[in-house]
Design a protein around this motif. Structure first.
Motif, mmCIF file in Angstrom:
data_model
loop_
_atom_site.group_PDB
_atom_site.id
_atom_site.type_symbol
_atom_site.label_atom_id
_atom_site.label_comp_id
_atom_site.label_asym_id
_atom_site.label_seq_id
_atom_site.Cartn_x
_atom_site.Cartn_y
_atom_site.Cartn_z
ATOM 1 N N PRO A 67 -9.949 -0.505 3.800
ATOM 2 C CA PRO A 67 -8.820 -1.115 2.985
ATOM 3 C C PRO A 67 -8.810 -0.393 1.710
ATOM 4 O O PRO A 67 -9.609 -0.167 0.939
ATOM 5 C CB PRO A 67 -9.265 -2.277 2.871
ATOM 6 C CG PRO A 67 -10.187 -2.786 4.143
ATOM 7 C CD PRO A 67 -10.811 -1.468 4.437
ATOM 8 N N PRO A 68 -7.381 0.069 1.316
ATOM 9 C CA PRO A 68 -7.135 0.323 -0.176
ATOM 10 C C PRO A 68 -7.306 -0.649 -1.131
ATOM 11 O O PRO A 68 -7.233 -1.687 -0.969
ATOM 12 C CB PRO A 68 -5.684 1.095 -0.054
ATOM 13 C CG PRO A 68 -5.207 0.412 1.138
ATOM 14 C CD PRO A 68 -6.193 -0.351 2.075
ATOM 15 N N ASP A 69 -7.064 -0.074 -2.454
ATOM 16 C CA ASP A 69 -7.280 -0.971 -3.389
ATOM 17 C C ASP A 69 -5.694 -1.366 -3.769
ATOM 18 O O ASP A 69 -5.285 -2.358 -4.517
ATOM 19 C CB ASP A 69 -7.576 -0.103 -4.993
ATOM 20 C CG ASP A 69 -9.201 0.040 -4.758
ATOM 21 O OD1 ASP A 69 -10.035 -0.657 -4.341
ATOM 22 O OD2 ASP A 69 -9.444 1.298 -5.000
ATOM 23 N N GLY A 70 -4.611 -0.463 -3.214
ATOM 24 C CA GLY A 70 -3.129 -0.544 -3.304
ATOM 25 C C GLY A 70 -2.579 0.001 -2.414
ATOM 26 O O GLY A 70 -2.816 0.953 -1.797
ATOM 27 N N SER B 105 6.723 -6.103 11.641
ATOM 28 C CA SER B 105 5.361 -5.123 11.640
ATOM 29 C C SER B 105 4.838 -4.974 10.125
ATOM 30 O O SER B 105 3.817 -5.040 10.122
ATOM 31 C CB SER B 105 5.570 -3.764 11.961
ATOM 32 O OG SER B 105 6.210 -3.762 13.604
ATOM 33 N N ALA B 106 5.551 -4.936 9.125
ATOM 34 C CA ALA B 106 5.105 -5.168 7.551
ATOM 35 C C ALA B 106 4.632 -6.221 7.511
ATOM 36 O O ALA B 106 3.477 -6.295 6.599
ATOM 37 C CB ALA B 106 6.402 -4.421 6.800
ATOM 38 N N GLY B 107 5.348 -7.553 7.652
ATOM 39 C CA GLY B 107 4.758 -8.653 7.572
ATOM 40 C C GLY B 107 3.234 -8.911 7.872
ATOM 41 O O GLY B 107 2.473 -9.412 7.443
ATOM 42 N N THR B 108 3.315 -8.455 9.107
ATOM 43 C CA THR B 108 1.890 -8.652 9.888
ATOM 44 C C THR B 108 0.762 -7.822 8.903
ATOM 45 O O THR B 108 -0.374 -8.395 9.065
ATOM 46 C CB THR B 108 1.950 -8.170 11.410
ATOM 47 O OG1 THR B 108 2.917 -8.968 11.878
ATOM 48 C CG2 THR B 108 0.605 -8.206 12.072
ATOM 49 N N LEU B 109 1.384 -6.691 8.674
ATOM 50 C CA LEU B 109 0.145 -5.802 7.844
ATOM 51 C C LEU B 109 -0.223 -6.593 6.615
ATOM 52 O O LEU B 109 -1.460 -6.557 6.289
ATOM 53 C CB LEU B 109 0.951 -4.394 7.532
ATOM 54 C CG LEU B 109 0.067 -3.794 6.554
ATOM 55 C CD1 LEU B 109 -1.432 -3.300 7.036
ATOM 56 C CD2 LEU B 109 0.925 -2.355 6.408
ATOM 57 N N LEU B 110 0.845 -7.191 5.899
ATOM 58 C CA LEU B 110 0.737 -7.947 4.682
ATOM 59 C C LEU B 110 -0.312 -8.864 4.945
ATOM 60 O O LEU B 110 -1.271 -9.326 3.973
ATOM 61 C CB LEU B 110 1.781 -8.318 4.101
ATOM 62 C CG LEU B 110 2.945 -7.056 3.447
ATOM 63 C CD1 LEU B 110 4.168 -7.621 2.858
ATOM 64 C CD2 LEU B 110 2.251 -5.896 2.655
ATOM 65 N N PRO C 71 -6.503 -7.443 2.481
ATOM 66 C CA PRO C 71 -7.576 -8.248 1.511
ATOM 67 C C PRO C 71 -6.665 -9.006 0.722
ATOM 68 O O PRO C 71 -5.572 -8.387 0.093
ATOM 69 C CB PRO C 71 -8.417 -7.347 0.990
ATOM 70 C CG PRO C 71 -8.732 -6.119 1.963
ATOM 71 C CD PRO C 71 -6.950 -5.970 2.534
ATOM 72 N N PRO C 72 -7.028 -10.214 0.315
ATOM 73 C CA PRO C 72 -6.148 -10.927 -0.782
ATOM 74 C C PRO C 72 -5.964 -10.272 -1.867
ATOM 75 O O PRO C 72 -4.943 -10.616 -2.626
ATOM 76 C CB PRO C 72 -6.927 -12.242 -0.935
ATOM 77 C CG PRO C 72 -7.946 -12.316 0.345
ATOM 78 C CD PRO C 72 -7.987 -10.956 0.718
ATOM 79 N N ASP C 73 -6.772 -9.476 -2.519
ATOM 80 C CA ASP C 73 -6.708 -8.925 -3.908
ATOM 81 C C ASP C 73 -5.915 -7.429 -4.140
ATOM 82 O O ASP C 73 -5.985 -6.838 -4.875
ATOM 83 C CB ASP C 73 -8.009 -8.687 -4.595
ATOM 84 C CG ASP C 73 -8.928 -7.824 -3.707
ATOM 85 O OD1 ASP C 73 -8.764 -7.724 -2.653
ATOM 86 O OD2 ASP C 73 -10.111 -7.427 -4.604
ATOM 87 N N THR C 74 -5.480 -7.337 -2.646
ATOM 88 C CA THR C 74 -4.868 -5.776 -2.697
ATOM 89 C C THR C 74 -3.243 -6.044 -3.193
ATOM 90 O O THR C 74 -2.532 -6.787 -2.495
ATOM 91 C CB THR C 74 -4.808 -5.402 -1.131
ATOM 92 O OG1 THR C 74 -6.110 -5.427 -0.527
ATOM 93 C CG2 THR C 74 -4.217 -3.957 -0.956
ATOM 94 N N ARG C 75 -2.871 -5.200 -4.224
ATOM 95 C CA ARG C 75 -1.774 -5.027 -4.619
ATOM 96 C C ARG C 75 -0.681 -4.065 -3.861
ATOM 97 O O ARG C 75 -1.310 -2.948 -3.477
ATOM 98 C CB ARG C 75 -1.741 -4.722 -6.043
ATOM 99 C CG ARG C 75 -2.743 -5.293 -6.958
ATOM 100 C CD ARG C 75 -1.571 -6.544 -7.692
ATOM 101 N NE ARG C 75 -2.347 -7.450 -8.515
ATOM 102 C CZ ARG C 75 -1.719 -8.267 -9.348
ATOM 103 N NH1 ARG C 75 -0.655 -8.585 -9.151
ATOM 104 N NH2 ARG C 75 -2.464 -8.697 -10.300
#
Length: 363
Positions: free
Chosen positions: A121-124, A134-139, A143-147
């Motif tokens: 998982p990236p930081d942003g 599909s985008a909604g599922t990814l979001l 991780p909760p702190d991912t901007r």
């Protein structure tokens, strides 16, 4: 330029003491802290946040998830220079950028790219949410702190750090204003949706329709395979036959004209709500080598659209600067993650009107 060393000299303390006051680290006598802060205010000192980021040696990883570069007439390839520019400028500040691409016509392709992204998982994240579900599922899986930052298309139910893109409604209304200069009769103007439905394209078409009198606006046609030459040919064949323009020269001259000039009332106007307008232009150039009685307005300065614009087969191109969107998105993530500088919730891109007379000044 005032430096920390200057502040320390004026306050009669060490550089380390000034640094602790500025960044809230460690204990400093109250009287000393007040003296330092007073000098900071009086001198207008601003800390060098980029230098601070360099000194901490933290690495920030940002992911970019976009459709394949050759899709939508090559539109998504245009984001590349912006990504490259941001990567070059941010690399000294320990920023790593990973790029993922997906087929916008296959939701399973998006899921495959999302799975690869989430393995580490990236930081942003910079995301073009052209497949809303599909985008909604990814979001939801991030991780909760991912901007994350959206470019090109917004999602009403999401909460991105920022949305960077054009106002689609205003863009569509501008296209309508231009079209009404070209074609007199609203009944001979059509809006064409050439990609799967998304909020951005829908906003453009809605804005376009609002630029015409109520009840007399253009018809909306759908041809999601317009980018394919064969499908475009069949679509245009049917359209020209319907409007009596199915033979070269049909409708191109007013029957009452003595000089053979083209009659505005016989021309057809096509608003292509994405970058696929070059396919229509290619068809018209082959079908009407002496000039087509069809006025075309579309989007984005892809290579094919640029060529058609220069040749005059496309009248206007509206540009939304995808390279700038990509650049601004990555720099917004960096400023937020590394420097604590929050971007505006919406960063509006200008709506550039490109014609054959000014296109040479645009890359």
């Amino acid at each position: 330029m005032i430096t920390i060393k200057d502040i320390a000299a004026q306050a009669g303390v060490s550089i380390g003491t000034v640094d602790r006051v500025l960044h809230g680290r460690g204990r400093v006598a109250r009287e000393t802290e007040e003296r330092i802060r007073r000098i900071v205010i009086e001198t207008g000192f601003r800390p060098n946040l980029h230098a601070r980021q360099l000194s901490t040696a933290l690495t920030h990883t940002f992911a970019v998830l976009l459709p394949q570069g050759d899709q939508d007439g090559g539109y998504w390839e245009l984001a590349g220079p912006g990504l490259e520019r941001a990567a070059a400028e941010l690399s000294p500040f320990h920023v790593s950028i990973r790029e993922y691409r997906f087929d916008r016509y296959r939701p399973e392709s998006f899921e495959e790219a999302a799975n690869r992204l989430l393995e580490d998982p990236p930081d942003g994240l910079v995301l073009a949410p052209v497949l809303p579900a599909s985008a909604g599922t990814l979001l939801e899986r991030l991780p909760p702190d991912t901007r994350y930052v959206f470019i090109d298309t917004d999602l009403s139910h999401a909460a991105p750090l920022s949305f960077i893109g054009q106002d689609p409604g205003r863009s569509g209304r501008l296209a309508a204003k231009l079209m009404r200069l070209l074609v007199r009769e609203p009944s001979r103007v059509l809006a064409v949706r050439a990609v799967p439905e998304d909020s951005h394209i829908a906003g453009r078409i809605s804005g376009f329709l609002s630029g015409f009198p109520a009840g007399a606006g253009p018809e909306v046609l759908v041809e999601e395979r317009l980018e394919e030459p064969a499908a475009c040919g069949r679509f245009m064949d049917r359209l020209l036959e319907r409007f009596g323009l199915d033979t070269a020269g049909s409708g191109s001259a007013d029957s009452g004209s003595t000089d053979g000039s083209r009659a505005v009332r016989n021309e057809l106007g096509l608003f292509i709500a994405n970058a696929s307008c070059h396919r229509v232009a290619e068809y018209l150039e082959e079908r009407f080598p002496e000039g087509a009685p069809v006025k075309v307005i579309g989007y984005d300065l892809t290579p094919g659209n640029r060529r058609a614009l220069v040749r005059g087969t496309i009248e206007f191109i509206l540009s939304q600067r995808p390279e700038l969107q990509a650049y601004e998105a990555l720099t917004a993530l960096y400023r937020t993650r590394a420097l604590g500088m929050m971007p505006p919730e919406r960063i509006a891109m200008p709506i550039d009107i490109l014609t054959k007379e000014n296109v040479e000044h645009y890359r």
